[in-house]
Motif scaffolding. Sequence first.
Motif, mmCIF file in Angstrom:
data_model
loop_
_atom_site.group_PDB
_atom_site.id
_atom_site.type_symbol
_atom_site.label_atom_id
_atom_site.label_comp_id
_atom_site.label_asym_id
_atom_site.label_seq_id
_atom_site.Cartn_x
_atom_site.Cartn_y
_atom_site.Cartn_z
ATOM 1 N N GLY A 1 0.884 -1.122 0.026
ATOM 2 C CA GLY A 1 -0.112 0.121 0.070
ATOM 3 C C GLY A 1 0.840 1.190 0.020
ATOM 4 N N ALA A 2 2.126 1.304 -0.554
ATOM 5 C CA ALA A 2 2.951 2.478 -0.599
ATOM 6 C C ALA A 2 2.353 3.515 -1.687
ATOM 7 C CB ALA A 2 4.113 1.841 -1.117
ATOM 8 N N PHE A 3 2.415 4.691 -1.084
ATOM 9 C CA PHE A 3 2.176 5.986 -2.033
ATOM 10 C C PHE A 3 2.772 7.111 -1.420
ATOM 11 C CE2 PHE A 3 -0.436 6.057 1.678
ATOM 12 C CZ PHE A 3 -0.741 7.657 2.058
ATOM 13 N N THR A 4 3.017 7.993 -2.527
ATOM 14 C CA THR A 4 3.504 9.229 -2.112
ATOM 15 C C THR A 4 2.412 10.523 -2.678
ATOM 16 O OG1 THR A 4 4.433 9.543 -4.478
ATOM 17 C CG2 THR A 4 5.823 8.460 -2.863
ATOM 18 N N GLY A 5 3.018 11.415 -2.079
ATOM 19 C CA GLY A 5 1.932 12.828 -2.149
ATOM 20 C C GLY A 5 2.500 14.187 -1.587
ATOM 21 N N VAL A 6 1.925 15.352 -1.861
ATOM 22 C CA VAL A 6 2.480 16.343 -1.393
ATOM 23 C C VAL A 6 1.401 17.044 -0.385
ATOM 24 C CG1 VAL A 6 2.947 18.750 -2.130
ATOM 25 C CG2 VAL A 6 3.687 17.038 -3.466
ATOM 26 N N PHE A 7 1.952 17.565 0.636
ATOM 27 C CA PHE A 7 1.049 18.201 1.653
ATOM 28 C C PHE A 7 1.286 20.057 1.367
ATOM 29 C CE2 PHE A 7 0.414 20.309 5.897
ATOM 30 C CZ PHE A 7 -0.976 19.963 6.215
ATOM 31 N N ASN A 8 -0.016 20.381 1.499
ATOM 32 C CA ASN A 8 -0.108 22.157 1.014
ATOM 33 C C ASN A 8 -0.484 22.974 2.172
ATOM 34 O OD1 ASN A 8 0.911 21.504 -1.717
ATOM 35 N ND2 ASN A 8 -1.203 20.640 -1.794
ATOM 36 N N LEU A 9 0.025 24.017 2.463
ATOM 37 C CA LEU A 9 -0.528 24.994 3.456
ATOM 38 C C LEU A 9 -0.508 26.363 2.640
ATOM 39 C CD1 LEU A 9 -1.338 26.035 5.998
ATOM 40 C CD2 LEU A 9 1.031 26.321 6.893
ATOM 41 N N LYS A 10 -1.939 27.085 2.721
ATOM 42 C CA LYS A 10 -2.024 28.381 2.121
ATOM 43 C C LYS A 10 -2.682 29.563 3.012
ATOM 44 C CE LYS A 10 -3.833 30.596 -1.912
ATOM 45 N NZ LYS A 10 -4.565 30.882 -3.312
ATOM 46 N N GLN A 11 -2.128 30.530 3.235
ATOM 47 C CA GLN A 11 -2.787 31.669 3.852
ATOM 48 C C GLN A 11 -2.900 32.881 2.934
ATOM 49 O OE1 GLN A 11 -1.585 34.302 7.361
ATOM 50 N NE2 GLN A 11 -3.097 32.803 8.329
ATOM 51 N N GLU A 12 -4.103 33.706 2.847
ATOM 52 C CA GLU A 12 -4.062 35.110 2.042
ATOM 53 C C GLU A 12 -5.085 35.905 2.760
ATOM 54 O OE1 GLU A 12 -6.144 36.618 -1.968
ATOM 55 O OE2 GLU A 12 -6.199 34.463 -1.504
ATOM 56 N N ILE A 13 -4.371 36.966 2.911
ATOM 57 C CA ILE A 13 -5.189 38.197 3.726
ATOM 58 C C ILE A 13 -5.557 39.174 2.744
ATOM 59 C CG2 ILE A 13 -5.111 39.811 5.495
ATOM 60 C CD1 ILE A 13 -3.147 38.172 6.690
ATOM 61 N N ASP A 14 -6.716 39.563 2.201
ATOM 62 C CA ASP A 14 -7.027 40.154 0.997
ATOM 63 C C ASP A 14 -7.497 41.729 1.273
ATOM 64 O OD1 ASP A 14 -9.653 39.429 1.689
ATOM 65 O OD2 ASP A 14 -10.030 38.591 -0.124
ATOM 66 N N VAL A 15 -8.113 42.052 2.601
ATOM 67 C CA VAL A 15 -8.538 43.162 2.997
ATOM 68 C C VAL A 15 -8.398 43.270 4.576
ATOM 69 C CG1 VAL A 15 -10.857 42.427 2.821
ATOM 70 C CG2 VAL A 15 -10.302 44.943 2.687
ATOM 71 N N PHE A 16 -7.966 44.297 5.262
ATOM 72 C CA PHE A 16 -8.039 44.597 6.483
ATOM 73 C C PHE A 16 -8.179 45.961 6.700
ATOM 74 C CE2 PHE A 16 -3.844 44.778 4.836
ATOM 75 C CZ PHE A 16 -3.181 45.972 6.013
ATOM 76 N N GLY A 17 -8.427 46.599 7.982
ATOM 77 C CA GLY A 17 -8.592 47.896 8.426
ATOM 78 C C GLY A 17 -8.591 48.035 10.141
ATOM 79 N N THR A 18 -8.417 49.223 10.358
ATOM 80 C CA THR A 18 -8.173 49.405 11.704
ATOM 81 C C THR A 18 -8.907 50.653 11.930
ATOM 82 O OG1 THR A 18 -6.354 50.992 11.580
ATOM 83 C CG2 THR A 18 -6.092 48.515 11.858
#
Length: 276
Positions: free
Chosen positions: A139-156
């Motif tokens: 049952g051997a297999f390979t793959g890729v793990f991904n992490l993403k973050q995006e901030i597209d608007v902010f204010g104070t």
Amino acid sequence: MKSIVSGTLLVSALCLSHAASAADLGRAYTKAPPVPVAFSWTGFYAGVHGGYGWSDPTATFDPGALATGTVPGYVVTGGTGPFTLDVSPKGGFGGGQIGYNWQSGTFVYGLEADVSGAAIKETASRPFSVTGTIGGDNGAFTGVFNLKQEIDVFGTVRGRIGYAANNLLIYGTGGFAWGHVKNSISTSDLATPNIANFNGFFPALTRSASSSDVQVGFSVGGGFEWAFDPRWTFKAEYIYINLGKSNGNALAFPGASFTDTEVQLHTAKGGINYRF
């Protein structure tokens, strides 16, 4: 002859006396130079800004747990062990601000609100492998793990307090902050030479989880503002923004979780204001 000389001397003395008196009067009535008026920061203002921001979330991943949590009867015998994956979202932003200042002596108090459109984002990836058996079959297999973050608007919305040295203002600031944050974790590029042994469960190893939320928190920082004209000022500041925790429940699947769920955004920016 003596009378003539004496008369001449008397007339000369009187002329000199009148000339001196006229000169004194001229000096007495000379208009004084204008007194410089100190610069005042009091009033409304509005402007634009641009800058650069960065963050630093983290996710954890255990490839073996992905296999055992997805494929019935999977027994892990080796491969990539548990690991953490960091990503450093960064990018530019720009927007506008409005505010009001009150000056009392050399101290300036104010309130400012701003909003920025941003392209602060990044994706990090790491390949992995798993070896194991499914009912005794490979049952051997390979793959890729991904992490993403995006901030597209902010204010104070922040208070300001500072010290004014005529047309230069040095200040600290802090208050409320908000931002739209998108997070995702996923596996991709799954491959195996023994797909038949997975009994139809191999496609389920391609997993993903995401969140898209408006988060709120606080902001704190400082900077300076310089009035290069009675109506125009230039500002530069650093603001730290903490947007609290993301929806951790939405960011998990077997073997994976978004562990660093507190969104911390660092921003450095410059701007121009017009004083009304």
